[in-house]
Write a protein that holds these residues in place. Structure first.
Motif, PDB file in Angstrom:
ATOM      1  N   ALA A  80       0.827  -1.204   0.000  1.00  0.00           N
ATOM      2  CA  ALA A  80       0.000   0.000   0.000  1.00  0.00           C
ATOM      3  C   ALA A  80       0.864   1.258   0.000  1.00  0.00           C
ATOM      4  CB  ALA A  80      -0.931  -0.004   1.206  1.00  0.00           C
ATOM      5  N   ALA A  81       1.915   1.272   0.813  1.00  0.00           N
ATOM      6  CA  ALA A  81       2.779   2.448   0.883  1.00  0.00           C
ATOM      7  C   ALA A  81       3.530   2.658  -0.430  1.00  0.00           C
ATOM      8  CB  ALA A  81       3.753   2.308   2.044  1.00  0.00           C
ATOM      9  N   ARG A  82       4.075   1.575  -0.989  1.00  0.00           N
ATOM     10  CA  ARG A  82       4.836   1.706  -2.242  1.00  0.00           C
ATOM     11  C   ARG A  82       3.895   2.006  -3.410  1.00  0.00           C
ATOM     12  NH1 ARG A  82       5.923  -2.353  -5.453  1.00  0.00           N
ATOM     13  NH2 ARG A  82       5.539  -3.812  -3.737  1.00  0.00           N
ATOM     14  N   ASN A  83       2.699   1.436  -3.393  1.00  0.00           N
ATOM     15  CA  ASN A  83       1.733   1.713  -4.450  1.00  0.00           C
ATOM     16  C   ASN A  83       1.365   3.194  -4.462  1.00  0.00           C
ATOM     17  OD1 ASN A  83      -0.157   0.761  -6.565  1.00  0.00           O
ATOM     18  ND2 ASN A  83      -1.729   1.375  -5.098  1.00  0.00           N
ATOM     19  N   ASP A  84       1.140   3.774  -3.292  1.00  0.00           N
ATOM     20  CA  ASP A  84       0.843   5.207  -3.216  1.00  0.00           C
ATOM     21  C   ASP A  84       2.010   6.021  -3.773  1.00  0.00           C
ATOM     22  OD1 ASP A  84      -1.637   4.769  -2.117  1.00  0.00           O
ATOM     23  OD2 ASP A  84      -1.041   5.233  -0.052  1.00  0.00           O
ATOM     24  N   ALA A  85       3.232   5.596  -3.438  1.00  0.00           N
ATOM     25  CA  ALA A  85       4.409   6.305  -3.946  1.00  0.00           C
ATOM     26  C   ALA A  85       4.508   6.179  -5.461  1.00  0.00           C
ATOM     27  CB  ALA A  85       5.672   5.756  -3.278  1.00  0.00           C
ATOM     28  N   ASN A  86       4.227   4.987  -5.982  1.00  0.00           N
ATOM     29  CA  ASN A  86       4.274   4.787  -7.430  1.00  0.00           C
ATOM     30  C   ASN A  86       3.234   5.629  -8.158  1.00  0.00           C
ATOM     31  OD1 ASN A  86       6.429   2.952  -7.822  1.00  0.00           O
ATOM     32  ND2 ASN A  86       5.147   1.228  -7.178  1.00  0.00           N
ATOM     33  N   LEU A  87       2.024   5.685  -7.623  1.00  0.00           N
ATOM     34  CA  LEU A  87       0.969   6.486  -8.254  1.00  0.00           C
ATOM     35  C   LEU A  87       1.348   7.967  -8.263  1.00  0.00           C
ATOM     36  CD1 LEU A  87      -2.200   4.765  -6.752  1.00  0.00           C
ATOM     37  CD2 LEU A  87      -1.211   4.421  -9.019  1.00  0.00           C
ATOM     38  N   SER A  88       1.898   8.435  -7.150  1.00  0.00           N
ATOM     39  CA  SER A  88       2.338   9.818  -7.067  1.00  0.00           C
ATOM     40  C   SER A  88       3.472  10.092  -8.053  1.00  0.00           C
ATOM     41  CB  SER A  88       2.790  10.133  -5.639  1.00  0.00           C
ATOM     42  OG  SER A  88       3.318  11.437  -5.541  1.00  0.00           O
ATOM     43  N   TRP A  89       4.411   9.158  -8.153  1.00  0.00           N
ATOM     44  CA  TRP A  89       5.550   9.325  -9.054  1.00  0.00           C
ATOM     45  C   TRP A  89       5.101   9.298 -10.518  1.00  0.00           C
ATOM     46  CZ3 TRP A  89       9.907  11.522  -8.930  1.00  0.00           C
ATOM     47  CH2 TRP A  89      10.991  11.141  -9.725  1.00  0.00           C
ATOM     48  N   LEU A  90       4.147   8.430 -10.840  1.00  0.00           N
ATOM     49  CA  LEU A  90       3.650   8.364 -12.204  1.00  0.00           C
ATOM     50  C   LEU A  90       2.973   9.684 -12.593  1.00  0.00           C
ATOM     51  CD1 LEU A  90       3.273   6.637 -14.737  1.00  0.00           C
ATOM     52  CD2 LEU A  90       1.130   5.783 -13.753  1.00  0.00           C
ATOM     53  N   ARG A  91       2.165  10.233 -11.706  1.00  0.00           N
ATOM     54  CA  ARG A  91       1.550  11.531 -11.981  1.00  0.00           C
ATOM     55  C   ARG A  91       2.611  12.603 -12.182  1.00  0.00           C
ATOM     56  NH1 ARG A  91      -1.696   9.825  -7.482  1.00  0.00           N
ATOM     57  NH2 ARG A  91      -3.774   9.134  -8.159  1.00  0.00           N
ATOM     58  N   GLN A  92       3.638  12.558 -11.341  1.00  0.00           N
ATOM     59  CA  GLN A  92       4.701  13.552 -11.435  1.00  0.00           C
ATOM     60  C   GLN A  92       5.473  13.420 -12.749  1.00  0.00           C
ATOM     61  OE1 GLN A  92       7.079  13.836  -7.873  1.00  0.00           O
ATOM     62  NE2 GLN A  92       8.765  14.849  -8.927  1.00  0.00           N
ATOM     63  N   LEU A  93       5.722  12.200 -13.174  1.00  0.00           N
ATOM     64  CA  LEU A  93       6.441  11.991 -14.434  1.00  0.00           C
ATOM     65  C   LEU A  93       5.650  12.543 -15.620  1.00  0.00           C
ATOM     66  CD1 LEU A  93       7.827   8.383 -13.856  1.00  0.00           C
ATOM     67  CD2 LEU A  93       9.184  10.482 -14.035  1.00  0.00           C
ATOM     68  N   PHE A  94       4.363  12.260 -15.654  1.00  0.00           N
ATOM     69  CA  PHE A  94       3.548  12.802 -16.742  1.00  0.00           C
ATOM     70  C   PHE A  94       3.492  14.325 -16.677  1.00  0.00           C
ATOM     71  CE2 PHE A  94       1.885   8.517 -17.522  1.00  0.00           C
ATOM     72  CZ  PHE A  94       1.734   8.542 -18.901  1.00  0.00           C
ATOM     73  N   SER A  95       3.331  14.867 -15.486  1.00  0.00           N
ATOM     74  CA  SER A  95       3.256  16.318 -15.342  1.00  0.00           C
ATOM     75  C   SER A  95       4.550  16.982 -15.791  1.00  0.00           C
ATOM     76  CB  SER A  95       2.960  16.674 -13.881  1.00  0.00           C
ATOM     77  OG  SER A  95       2.948  18.075 -13.693  1.00  0.00           O
ATOM     78  N   SER A  96       5.677  16.417 -15.408  1.00  0.00           N
ATOM     79  CA  SER A  96       6.970  17.016 -15.753  1.00  0.00           C
ATOM     80  C   SER A  96       7.312  16.822 -17.222  1.00  0.00           C
ATOM     81  CB  SER A  96       8.077  16.422 -14.879  1.00  0.00           C
ATOM     82  OG  SER A  96       8.246  15.039 -15.134  1.00  0.00           O
ATOM     83  N   ALA A  97       6.592  15.913 -17.914  1.00  0.00           N
ATOM     84  CA  ALA A  97       6.857  15.649 -19.333  1.00  0.00           C
ATOM     85  C   ALA A  97       5.963  16.472 -20.260  1.00  0.00           C
ATOM     86  CB  ALA A  97       6.667  14.161 -19.629  1.00  0.00           C
ATOM     87  N   ARG A  98       5.150  17.356 -19.732  1.00  0.00           N
ATOM     88  CA  ARG A  98       4.204  18.093 -20.575  1.00  0.00           C
ATOM     89  C   ARG A  98       4.913  18.882 -21.670  1.00  0.00           C
ATOM     90  NH1 ARG A  98      -0.071  15.152 -20.090  1.00  0.00           N
ATOM     91  NH2 ARG A  98      -0.723  14.903 -17.921  1.00  0.00           N
ATOM     92  N   GLY A  99       6.090  19.389 -21.378  1.00  0.00           N
ATOM     93  CA  GLY A  99       6.823  20.145 -22.374  1.00  0.00           C
ATOM     94  C   GLY A  99       7.765  19.303 -23.217  1.00  0.00           C
ATOM     95  N   ASP A 100       7.791  17.996 -22.980  1.00  0.00           N
ATOM     96  CA  ASP A 100       8.676  17.093 -23.719  1.00  0.00           C
ATOM     97  C   ASP A 100       7.948  16.471 -24.899  1.00  0.00           C
ATOM     98  OD1 ASP A 100      11.039  17.278 -22.040  1.00  0.00           O
ATOM     99  OD2 ASP A 100       9.874  16.219 -20.521  1.00  0.00           O
ATOM    100  N   ARG A 101       8.704  15.842 -25.773  1.00  0.00           N
ATOM    101  CA  ARG A 101       8.087  15.259 -26.975  1.00  0.00           C
ATOM    102  C   ARG A 101       7.664  13.815 -26.779  1.00  0.00           C
ATOM    103  NH1 ARG A 101      12.035  12.887 -30.767  1.00  0.00           N
ATOM    104  NH2 ARG A 101      14.119  12.824 -29.836  1.00  0.00           N
ATOM    105  N   ALA A 102       8.074  13.190 -25.685  1.00  0.00           N
ATOM    106  CA  ALA A 102       7.687  11.804 -25.409  1.00  0.00           C
ATOM    107  C   ALA A 102       8.029  11.483 -23.958  1.00  0.00           C
ATOM    108  CB  ALA A 102       8.411  10.837 -26.343  1.00  0.00           C
ATOM    109  N   LEU A 103       7.448  10.383 -23.482  1.00  0.00           N
ATOM    110  CA  LEU A 103       7.724   9.887 -22.141  1.00  0.00           C
ATOM    111  C   LEU A 103       8.038   8.402 -22.241  1.00  0.00           C
ATOM    112  CD1 LEU A 103       7.704  10.138 -19.007  1.00  0.00           C
ATOM    113  CD2 LEU A 103       5.245   9.656 -19.094  1.00  0.00           C
ATOM    114  N   VAL A 104       9.092   7.957 -21.546  1.00  0.00           N
ATOM    115  CA  VAL A 104       9.479   6.547 -21.520  1.00  0.00           C
ATOM    116  C   VAL A 104       9.480   6.078 -20.078  1.00  0.00           C
ATOM    117  CG1 VAL A 104      11.217   4.835 -22.147  1.00  0.00           C
ATOM    118  CG2 VAL A 104      10.916   6.878 -23.570  1.00  0.00           C
ATOM    119  N   LEU A 105       8.778   4.977 -19.818  1.00  0.00           N
ATOM    120  CA  LEU A 105       8.658   4.409 -18.482  1.00  0.00           C
ATOM    121  C   LEU A 105       9.250   3.004 -18.457  1.00  0.00           C
ATOM    122  CD1 LEU A 105       4.926   5.417 -17.875  1.00  0.00           C
ATOM    123  CD2 LEU A 105       6.950   6.606 -17.001  1.00  0.00           C
ATOM    124  N   PHE A 106       9.838   2.637 -17.327  1.00  0.00           N
ATOM    125  CA  PHE A 106      10.410   1.303 -17.143  1.00  0.00           C
ATOM    126  C   PHE A 106       9.896   0.720 -15.837  1.00  0.00           C
ATOM    127  CE2 PHE A 106      13.474   3.986 -19.342  1.00  0.00           C
ATOM    128  CZ  PHE A 106      13.876   3.224 -20.424  1.00  0.00           C
TER     129      PHE A 106
END
Length: 312
Positions: A177-203
Motif C-alpha cells: 500500500a505504501a509503495r503503491n501510493d508512492a508509485n501512483l504519485s511518481w507516475l503523476r509527477q512523471l507525466f506532469s513534468s513531461a508536458r513540455g517534452d516530446r515523449a515519455l518513456v517508463l520502465f
C-alpha cells in the motif's frame, strides 16, 4: 489508423534489419530477467560486450537479476554490482520481484523486507546511475530512491518500482500500500513534468498485460496503476513507451490494449517487453526526431528471433 499502420511498419523495419538512422538519432538499450541459470552467465557477459559495442547513450535493466530460487543477499548483490560495472555507458536499474519479494522462497529463504532495504542501500544511495560512466538521476525520495527520472533530447524517462508476484500485495499489504501510493504519485509527477517534452518513456519490471495476453491470472496489486497509466497516457496524447520484463517473451506492441472492460487500444502507447530467462538478449531502442513515433526496436544479439510487432 494511418498512424498505427505507419508505426507497425517502422517497428518491422527496426526488428528485421538495421535501419538507416536519420540525423540526430541515438539509442539506448533495455534488458532484464537474467541470468536465471548459471549456464546462461557466459552468454550474458557476451551480451554485455555486444551492448558496449553498440555504444548506447545508456542502458536500463528492468529487474530480476536472478531466478527466484537463487539465494538473495549481499553476496549476490555484489556480484550484480560487478556485472553492472561492465557497462561502459550509464546503467539504470529498477528492481524485480526475484531480488526481494520472492526471497522467502529462495534457497536458503530470507526476509523480503530486509532484502528490499539491502537493495536500496547497495544500488540506490548514489545521486547518479550505475555503470562505468554514471549520469545524474532524480530520485523520488529517500524512502523510494529506486523511483528515478532523467531527461535526454527532449524525452522524459522514469522508472517505477512495480514488480511481479502481485506487486507484493498478497504477501505484505502494508508494504504494498505504501509503495503503491508512492508509485501512483511518481507516475503523476512523471507525466506532469513531461508536458513540455516530446515523449515519455517508463520502465518497470511487472507485466501489466499478463492477464490480457493469457486470458487468465489476477491483476492483484496492479489495478490502481493500470487505471492511472491509461488515463494519463490518453490525456498526454504524445508518444509514451513502456518497457517491462517479467514474462520473458520479447514483445513489441504499438497501440497497446487498455485495461478497461473492452481493452480498447491506447493509440499513443507503445508496449515493449524485453526477452529473458533462457533467451539471453537485449533490445536496442533507436530514438529519432519523428514526432509521431520516435522509437524503433531491434534485438542486440538476434537471439530473440520472435521479436516482432504484436497485434491486439
Amino acid at each position: 489508423m494511418r498512424v498505427i499502420l505507419a508505426l507497425v511498419l517502422v517497428l518491422v523495419i527496426g526488428c528485421l534489419g538495421r535501419p538507416v538512422l536519420a540525423q540526430g538519432s541515438w539509442s539506448f538499450v533495455a534488458l532484464g530477467d537474467m541470468p536465471y541459470q548459471d549456464r546462461d552467465i557466459p552468454d550474458m557477459e557476451t551480451l554485455f560486450d555486444a551492448i558496449n559495442a553498440e555504444k548506447p547513450r545508456f542502458s536500463v535493466h528492468v529487474g530480476d537479476t536472478k531466478a527466484s530460487h537463487t539465494a538473495c543477499g549481499e553476496a549476490w548483490n555484489k556480484r550484480v554490482q560487478t556485472w553492472f560495472a561492465q557497462f561502459q555507458a550509464p546503467l539504470i536499474y529498477t528492481p524485480g520481484d526475484n531480488e526481494w519479494t520472492d526471497c522467502h522462497r529462495a534457497n536458503p529463504p530470507s526476509d523480503p523486507n530486509e532484502e528490499l532495504k539491502l537493495l536500496r542501500r547497495m544500488f540506490f544511495q548514489r545521486p547518479d546511475s550505475l555503470g562505468a560512466r554514471p549520469m545524474p538521476l532524480e530520485r523520488q525520495s529517500n524512502a523510494y530512491p529506486e523511483n528515478q527520472a532523467w531527461r535526454t533530447d527532449g524525452i522524459r524517462f522514469g522508472t517505477l518500482h512495480v514488480v511481479g508476484s502481485f506487486n507484493n500485495m498478497r504477501r505484505d499489504r502494508a508494504e504494498y500500500a505504501a509503495r503503491n501510493d508512492a508509485n501512483l504519485s511518481w507516475l503523476r509527477q512523471l507525466f506532469s513534468s513531461a508536458r513540455g517534452d516530446r515523449a515519455l518513456v517508463l520502465f518497470m519490471q511487472a507485466d501489466l498485460w499478463y492477464t490480457i495476453d493469457n486470458g487468465k491470472g489476477s491483476r492483484d496489486g496492479m489495478d490502481d496503476l493500470m487505471k492511472l497509466l491509461e488515463e494519463e497516457t490518453r490525456r498526454f496524447q504524445k508518444p509514451v513507451l513502456l518497457v517491462h520484463g517479467d514474462s520473458h517473451e520479447c514483445v513489441i506492441q504499438p497501440a497497446a490494449p487498455g485495461f478497461g472492460p473492452d481493452a480498447a487500444p491506447i493509440p499513443n502507447l507503445l508496449r515493449v517487453e524485453v526477452p529473458g530467462d533462457s533467451i539471453v538478449d537485449a533490445l536496442k531502442i533507436t530514438v529519432s526526431q519523428d514526432a509521431a513515433q520516435p522509437f524503433s526496436i531491434k534485438p542486440v544479439m538476434g537471439v530473440a528471433r520472435n521479436c516482432a510487432p504484436k497485434k491486439k
